[in-house]
Design a protein around this motif. Structure first.
Motif, short mmCIF file in Angstrom:
data_model
loop_
_atom_site.label_atom_id
_atom_site.label_comp_id
_atom_site.label_asym_id
_atom_site.label_seq_id
_atom_site.Cartn_x
_atom_site.Cartn_y
_atom_site.Cartn_z
N THR A 59 0.92 -1.19 -0.13
CA THR A 59 0.05 -0.27 -0.05
C THR A 59 0.80 1.32 -0.02
N GLN A 60 2.03 1.34 0.51
CA GLN A 60 2.96 2.33 0.65
C GLN A 60 3.92 2.40 -0.34
N ARG B 235 -4.10 -5.78 -0.79
CA ARG B 235 -3.23 -4.83 -0.24
C ARG B 235 -2.74 -4.96 1.02
N ASN C 204 3.32 -3.48 5.94
CA ASN C 204 4.10 -3.61 4.67
C ASN C 204 5.55 -3.91 4.99
N PHE D 238 -6.01 2.07 5.89
CA PHE D 238 -5.71 1.83 4.22
C PHE D 238 -5.67 3.15 3.61
N SER E 63 -2.13 4.37 1.87
CA SER E 63 -1.91 4.23 0.24
C SER E 63 -1.56 5.29 -0.36
N GLY F 191 1.17 -1.14 -6.23
CA GLY F 191 1.56 -1.94 -5.09
C GLY F 191 2.69 -2.99 -5.61
#
Length: 543
Positions: free
Chosen positions: A142-143, A191, A195, A239, A243, A249
């Motif tokens: 997501t990051q 997602r 992370n 989220f 994001s 992603g």
């Protein structure tokens, strides 16, 4: 808050040249994030509509007019086609079941109504602690960037490389509870919300020869739903705030300047295949690889020319190959650019059938159906069909020690376009033929004899059993190709999980089973004979 921050950056950079020249500038970030926020807002409203619908179904004071209005509100709550596909083909499939319930509104004995009630209850709850299995190559970040050191949890204080080393040494297993990934499903991908752990898994996977799976808990984007990992953060807020990836992603950049790596980026190793045909029989794998690299195409995972495995010509090329890539963009670029002739032969290049079908999946809001191979007439809707393990009756192929048989069956009243005649050899059977082309579609059998359990209550005294050799499966999320199955037992064992209703079969679920055995990067023993995709050769009624 994040939108206001992006708005301020856009205002500050709006008059500078770099704001327009950068391929991923602040304006594009703002637009992408605004679109994402609108989708998440739509999903939370959809979740609220489902909750209201569930309340009306379970309330004794609700009128059927109110239940019907709430059903229609749920059906029309999502405007994004990708979000609608997620809710139709993945997870609890609430939108698909809503469409089925709408079609079977006058038949409350149909199992879709009970399944819908269970799906509505599960859709608004936290995922099970055991989670579900997910290929690491299917994870998406997501990051845009990440730190190297874990701040919380069982691995707090350690960096990502330490965790990768522990995984390699076997001191930490993929099945450990500390390795569970919290995620949401959004626009067809999983997602990850944690992370750093996802980066460790991807780095570990990229150093292995074969595909690996991890445990994922997929959270619904529901208002006020909170993570139970100790953070107590709302899933929606987590989220939205995390994001900011501009690669879909597929990759993530490390923020630590001290990493001793040539590149600080971690990329998910995808397996996307391109099919090349009309290859000269004398061309080798290495020659074809060099030919592709010479045109500037990179990230090739494997080049494998299909060869005969039996007979006096064993080992001889069959003139076609499968080229797998670790990056979807590279595979699509090769398919669109093509290749120049090799050894005087024009090469035909295209995404392989399964990859193309997955990339071009439809919204999945049709019910799908069973079609006659001869004339493409619809024989039955998938939501009325079942794949069931039963008993083989005495006859050709009968073996008392292994008398198990597998039936794709439905109630006789749900069969379409069929003519029923007496069976010439069995008094309790009837032969079913296609009204249009007179193809043999199967037979009608006594339910209590061929199926064990209480199937007579669901299907009636007589059940229509279709022959897989003469029918195609039209999946609800794939309208350009049909699924051709050699034996029902192969589909039954491939999907596992016991008896099931055929409407649960989607392109997303069967795609891993359809991958060609040419590539060692995928786990499959399918030879393209047991199960395969065939193009729609003739236009037909779309369900």
């Amino acid at each position: 808050l994040k939108l206001r921050q992006l708005e301020q950056i856009v205002v500050l950079e709006g008059s500078t040249p770099c704001a327009e020249s950068s391929p991923w500038n602040s304006m594009s970030k703002y637009r992408e994030y605004k679109k994402l926020e609108q989708c998440v807002q739509g999903l939370t409203e959809y979740g609220a509509a489902l909750s209201t619908f569930l309340d009306s179904l379970t309330s004794k004071s609700s009128s059927w007019h109110r239940v019907w209005d709430n059903l229609q509100a749920c059906k029309n709550a999502l405007s994004c086609s990708l979000c609608r596909r997620d809710e139709t083909t993945h997870g609890h499939r609430t939108l698909s079941l809503i469409c089925e319930a709408e079609q079977k509104w006058d038949d409350w004995s149909h199992p879709c109504h009970k399944e819908l009630l269970k799906a509505l209850e599960a859709r608004g709850c936290a995922p099970h602690l055991d989670g579900c299995s997910c290929n690491i190559s299917d994870l998406r970040f997501t990051q845009e960037s990440h730190g190297e050191v874990f701040r919380h949890g069982a691995h707090a204080g350690h960096d990502i490389d330490f965790l990768v080393a522990e995984l390699q040494a076997g001191r930490i297993l993929l099945s450990d509870t500390s390795m569970v990934i919290h995620a949401v499903r959004f626009h067809g991908s999983v997602r990850a919300l944690n992370n750093r752990h996802s980066v460790a898994l991807v780095r570990y996977q990229n150093e292995q020869s074969g595909p690996l799976s991890c445990t994922v808990r997929i959270w619904p984007l529901v208002h006020r739903m909170k993570l139970d990992d100790g953070s107590r953060q709302r899933v929606v807020d987590k989220f939205l705030y995390a994001s900011d990836s501009h690669t879909g992603g597929r990759s993530i950049r490390g923020r630590s300047p001290s990493r001793e790596r040539s590149s600080s980026s971690t990329r998910v190793r995808e397996v996307v295949a391109v099919h090349i045909s009309n290859i000269d029989f004398e061309v080798t794998d290495e020659e074809l690889r060099s030919h592709i690299l010479g045109r500037g195409h990179q990230n090739i995972a494997e080049v494998c020319i299909k060869r005969r495995t039996t007979g006096k010509n064993a080992g001889r090329s069959q003139g076609n190959a499968l080229v797998t890539f670790h990056c979807a963009e590279d595979a699509q670029r090769l398919a669109s650019d093509g290749l120049p002739p090799l050894r005087g032969r024009d090469l035909a290049v295209q995404l392989d059938t399964v990859t193309r079908a997955v990339c071009d999946t439809a919204s999945g809001e049709s019910t799908g159906g069973l079609r006659c191979k001869g004339c493409m007439t619809v024989c039955c809707q998938l939501m009325d069909l079942y794949l069931v393990e039963g008993v083989r009756l005495p006859g050709p192929g009968y073996a008392p020690q292994t008398n198990t048989a597998y039936y794709c069956t439905c109630s006789v009243k749900d069969a379409r376009g069929c003519l029923f005649e007496e069976h010439p050899q069995h008094k309790n059977f009837m032969v079913a033929t296609c009204e249009q082309c007179r193809a043999d579609l199967g037979n009608v059998q006594v339910t209590s004899i061929c199926l064990e359990g209480d199937w007579s209550t669901l299907l009636g005294e007589m059940a229509m059993c279709f022959k897989c050799q003469n029918v195609y499966l039209e999946l609800p999320d794939c309208h350009e190709e049909f699924l051709d199955v050699k034996k029902w037992s192969l589909l039954y064992s491939a999907l596992g999980g016991g008896d099931f209703r055929m409407s649960t079969v989607t392109m997303q679920t069967v795609a891993p089973k359809l991958r060609s055995a040419l590539s060692s990067n995928v786990v499959s023993d399918n030879s393209n004979r047991n199960m395969r995709l065939v193009p729609r050769s003739r236009p037909g009624e779309r369900l």
